[in-house]
Write an enzyme that holds these catalytic residues in place. Structure first.
Site, mmCIF file in Angstrom:
data_model
loop_
_atom_site.group_PDB
_atom_site.id
_atom_site.type_symbol
_atom_site.label_atom_id
_atom_site.label_comp_id
_atom_site.label_asym_id
_atom_site.label_seq_id
_atom_site.Cartn_x
_atom_site.Cartn_y
_atom_site.Cartn_z
ATOM 1 N N GLY A 45 -84.753 23.276 -15.629
ATOM 2 C CA GLY A 45 -85.379 24.226 -16.581
ATOM 3 C C GLY A 45 -84.902 24.631 -17.707
ATOM 4 O O GLY A 45 -83.619 23.644 -18.546
ATOM 5 N N GLN A 50 -83.502 28.449 -25.970
ATOM 6 C CA GLN A 50 -83.096 27.575 -26.157
ATOM 7 C C GLN A 50 -83.845 26.376 -27.120
ATOM 8 O O GLN A 50 -82.928 25.415 -27.794
ATOM 9 C CB GLN A 50 -83.013 26.928 -25.199
ATOM 10 C CG GLN A 50 -82.172 26.859 -23.465
ATOM 11 C CD GLN A 50 -82.200 26.218 -22.391
ATOM 12 O OE1 GLN A 50 -82.522 26.435 -21.614
ATOM 13 N NE2 GLN A 50 -81.313 25.621 -22.203
ATOM 14 N N CYS A 91 -75.959 22.676 -17.877
ATOM 15 C CA CYS A 91 -77.430 23.264 -19.122
ATOM 16 C C CYS A 91 -77.731 22.300 -20.030
ATOM 17 O O CYS A 91 -76.570 21.915 -20.799
ATOM 18 C CB CYS A 91 -76.759 24.646 -19.449
ATOM 19 S SG CYS A 91 -77.660 25.606 -20.636
ATOM 20 N N LEU A 92 -78.742 22.415 -20.281
ATOM 21 C CA LEU A 92 -79.606 21.319 -20.962
ATOM 22 C C LEU A 92 -78.406 22.110 -22.947
ATOM 23 O O LEU A 92 -78.842 21.296 -23.974
ATOM 24 C CB LEU A 92 -80.773 21.329 -21.729
ATOM 25 C CG LEU A 92 -80.936 21.114 -20.864
ATOM 26 C CD1 LEU A 92 -82.896 20.532 -20.182
ATOM 27 C CD2 LEU A 92 -80.687 19.629 -20.833
ATOM 28 N N HIS A 133 -80.280 31.131 -13.695
ATOM 29 C CA HIS A 133 -80.128 30.971 -14.993
ATOM 30 C C HIS A 133 -80.889 30.807 -16.695
ATOM 31 O O HIS A 133 -80.417 31.225 -17.495
ATOM 32 C CB HIS A 133 -79.241 29.489 -15.158
ATOM 33 C CG HIS A 133 -79.002 28.534 -15.673
ATOM 34 N ND1 HIS A 133 -77.879 27.881 -15.678
ATOM 35 C CD2 HIS A 133 -80.039 28.186 -16.729
ATOM 36 C CE1 HIS A 133 -78.019 27.564 -16.869
ATOM 37 N NE2 HIS A 133 -78.959 27.484 -17.664
ATOM 38 N N GLU A 134 -82.135 30.360 -15.889
ATOM 39 C CA GLU A 134 -83.464 30.571 -17.081
ATOM 40 C C GLU A 134 -83.273 32.126 -17.947
ATOM 41 O O GLU A 134 -83.598 32.257 -18.827
ATOM 42 C CB GLU A 134 -84.313 30.140 -17.078
ATOM 43 C CG GLU A 134 -84.392 28.410 -15.868
ATOM 44 C CD GLU A 134 -83.353 27.703 -17.405
ATOM 45 O OE1 GLU A 134 -83.884 28.072 -18.773
ATOM 46 O OE2 GLU A 134 -82.846 26.656 -16.544
ATOM 47 N N HIS A 137 -80.522 32.835 -19.955
ATOM 48 C CA HIS A 137 -81.016 32.984 -21.583
ATOM 49 C C HIS A 137 -81.954 33.799 -22.029
ATOM 50 O O HIS A 137 -81.992 33.952 -23.799
ATOM 51 C CB HIS A 137 -81.584 30.944 -21.406
ATOM 52 C CG HIS A 137 -80.694 30.455 -20.912
ATOM 53 N ND1 HIS A 137 -79.744 29.727 -21.883
ATOM 54 C CD2 HIS A 137 -80.949 29.764 -20.213
ATOM 55 C CE1 HIS A 137 -78.714 29.175 -21.538
ATOM 56 N NE2 HIS A 137 -79.507 28.266 -20.811
HETATM 57 ZN ZN LIG Z 1 -79.243 27.364 -19.051
#
Ligand SMILES: [Zn+2]
Length: 164
Positions: A45, A50, A91-92, A133-134, A137
């Site tokens: 995701g 991000q 998470c990226l 989760h997204e 963000h």
């Molecule tokens: Zn994330």
């Protein structure tokens, strides 16, 4: 085009996304770039926050073979279950960190596609967790905000140390 992913604790991860009201070719290009960036980083995701873009745009694909990409514009939760699920999330934007996070197990969302068409989607399991989760963000939150204060301060200390 692959985009640069912003890493925690960068302040830009704390910004809140604005709703998209222009559905043009640059929006489509953004979503394609986000998918390419997510796949390249082996993520499931990615939210526009991000990559430093404050728009309510996110991409998700939880399949191993990268065969089921979702693009969600202006997603919001309509319903969530009382039942909870726990997943070890990563998470990226927070490399080399994974922690258990408890979230509602089932959700229903409303969203738009890149042309502005409205949809709803019911999700459970990993997909439900990933969407939440997204969505965090887009609201200026990262998943480690949802773990205990002690664990989070240990992660903060490790990240600070790694950055020198
Ligand atoms: Zn994330």
């Amino acid at each position: 085009m692959k985009l640069d992913i912003i890493h925690y604790p960068d302040d830009r991860l704390r910004r809140k996304a604005k709703f998209v009201d222009v559905f043009d070719s640059s929006l489509e290009q953004l979503t394609l770039n986000m998918l390419e960036t997510m796949y390249h980083a082996d993520g499931i995701g990615l939210a526009a926050i991000q990559i430093g873009i404050e728009l309510a745009v996110m991409v998700v694909d939880i399949t191993e073979d990268k065969s089921q990409p979702y693009t969600f514009i202006n997603a919001k939760i309509l319903h969530f279950s009382a039942e909870k699920n726990t997943y070890k999330e990563g998470c990226l934007s927070v490399p080399d960190t994974s922690e258990n996070v408890v979230r509602p197990a089932n959700i229903e969302i409303a969203y738009q596609d890149i042309h502005g068409k409205h949809y709803t989607l019911k999700a459970d399991g990993l997909l439900a967790t990933c969407i939440q989760h997204e969505l965090d963000h887009l609201d200026g939150k990262v998943f480690i905000d949802r773990i205990s204060g002690l664990k989070k301060s240990l992660i903060d200390a490790r990240i600070k140390k790694a950055k020198g």
